[in-house]
Design a protein around this motif. Structure first.
Motif, short mmCIF file in Angstrom:
data_model
loop_
_atom_site.label_atom_id
_atom_site.label_comp_id
_atom_site.label_asym_id
_atom_site.label_seq_id
_atom_site.Cartn_x
_atom_site.Cartn_y
_atom_site.Cartn_z
N GLU A 92 -10.74 -18.72 -11.82
CA GLU A 92 -11.22 -17.83 -10.77
C GLU A 92 -10.66 -18.27 -9.41
N GLY A 93 -10.58 -19.58 -9.18
CA GLY A 93 -9.99 -20.09 -7.96
C GLY A 93 -8.51 -19.76 -7.86
N LYS A 94 -7.81 -19.82 -8.98
CA LYS A 94 -6.38 -19.53 -8.98
C LYS A 94 -6.10 -18.04 -8.75
N PHE A 95 -6.84 -17.18 -9.42
CA PHE A 95 -6.56 -15.74 -9.37
C PHE A 95 -7.38 -14.98 -8.34
N GLY A 96 -8.35 -15.65 -7.75
CA GLY A 96 -9.15 -15.01 -6.69
C GLY A 96 -10.58 -14.78 -7.11
N ASN A 97 -11.50 -15.12 -6.21
CA ASN A 97 -12.93 -14.95 -6.49
C ASN A 97 -13.30 -13.50 -6.74
N ASN A 98 -12.50 -12.58 -6.21
CA ASN A 98 -12.77 -11.16 -6.42
C ASN A 98 -12.35 -10.69 -7.82
N GLN A 99 -11.79 -11.58 -8.62
CA GLN A 99 -11.32 -11.22 -9.97
C GLN A 99 -12.26 -11.71 -11.08
N LYS A 100 -13.45 -12.15 -10.73
CA LYS A 100 -14.39 -12.70 -11.72
C LYS A 100 -14.64 -11.71 -12.87
N SER A 101 -15.00 -10.49 -12.54
CA SER A 101 -15.29 -9.49 -13.56
C SER A 101 -14.05 -9.20 -14.42
N ALA A 102 -12.90 -9.08 -13.78
CA ALA A 102 -11.66 -8.82 -14.52
C ALA A 102 -11.35 -9.96 -15.47
N LEU A 103 -11.54 -11.20 -15.04
CA LEU A 103 -11.27 -12.35 -15.91
C LEU A 103 -12.23 -12.36 -17.10
N ILE A 104 -13.49 -12.05 -16.86
CA ILE A 104 -14.45 -11.98 -17.96
C ILE A 104 -14.01 -10.93 -18.97
N GLN A 105 -13.62 -9.76 -18.49
CA GLN A 105 -13.20 -8.69 -19.40
C GLN A 105 -11.90 -9.03 -20.12
N ILE A 106 -10.96 -9.64 -19.45
CA ILE A 106 -9.70 -10.03 -20.09
C ILE A 106 -9.96 -11.02 -21.22
N PHE A 107 -10.75 -12.04 -20.96
CA PHE A 107 -10.99 -13.05 -21.99
C PHE A 107 -11.92 -12.55 -23.09
N ARG A 108 -12.78 -11.61 -22.78
CA ARG A 108 -13.59 -11.01 -23.86
C ARG A 108 -12.68 -10.17 -24.76
N TYR A 109 -11.77 -9.43 -24.17
CA TYR A 109 -10.79 -8.67 -24.94
C TYR A 109 -9.97 -9.61 -25.84
N CYS A 110 -9.54 -10.73 -25.28
CA CYS A 110 -8.79 -11.72 -26.07
C CYS A 110 -9.64 -12.25 -27.23
N TYR A 111 -10.91 -12.56 -26.95
CA TYR A 111 -11.81 -13.07 -27.98
C TYR A 111 -11.98 -12.03 -29.09
N LEU A 112 -12.21 -10.79 -28.72
CA LEU A 112 -12.38 -9.73 -29.72
C LEU A 112 -11.10 -9.48 -30.50
N SER A 113 -9.95 -9.79 -29.89
CA SER A 113 -8.65 -9.63 -30.56
C SER A 113 -8.31 -10.81 -31.46
#
Length: 149
Positions: A92-113
């Motif tokens: 979150e620090g690397k990609f921006g604090n405003n990207q928290k939701s996007a990071l959660i969704q990206i990694f959930r998508y990866c987990y489901l995949s």
């Protein structure tokens, strides 16, 4: 194409996937990761087989291909080179604090995949180095993901 028409076409496509992706008993008939990506309007990074040409909806996604590629390339390079996987807060620090939701969704998508191994997610979600909402990364698809809103 006009953005309004493109958005309408995408929402029609999305509704068809979401309504036809569940059987009469509420069970998924399609890949859960793809269903999740469509439900949250994110680029289906691992599911682009449906479109050989450039994705017609690229400007509609809430999380686009470029950001997903940046995040996934970064963590995959670390993993392949044997470096430790950073915690969620570090990413979150690397990609921006405003990207928290996007990071959660990206990694959930990866987990489901089925991408990455349990050790990867153990490092990513190492207490206390992640927000409470990030625990959703390890959740399976539920009825709460099946809303058309």
């Amino acid at each position: 194409m006009d953005t309004t028409l493109l958005r309408a076409a995408y929402e029609t496509y999305r509704a068809q996937i979401m309504l036809n992706g569940i059987d009469h008993e509420g069970k998924l008939r399609i890949d859960p990761a793809y269903y999740f990506a469509v439900s949250v309007r994110m680029f289906p990074y691992f599911h682009t087989h449906w479109c050989d040409d450039p994705d017609p909806f690229s400007e509609i996604y809430s999380i686009g291909q470029e950001f997903m590629d940046e995040v996934l390339t970064y963590v995959d390079d670390l993993r392949r080179q044997g470096h430790p996987i950073p915690s969620f807060y570090a990413l979150e620090g690397k990609f921006g604090n405003n990207q928290k939701s996007a990071l959660i969704q990206i990694f959930r998508y990866c987990y489901l995949s089925g991408r990455f191994d349990p050790d990867f997610y153990g490092s990513l979600l190492n207490l206390p180095e992640y927000p409470t909402g990030a625990s959703a990364i390890l959740e399976e698809i539920s009825k709460h993901d099946c809303l058309l809103v």
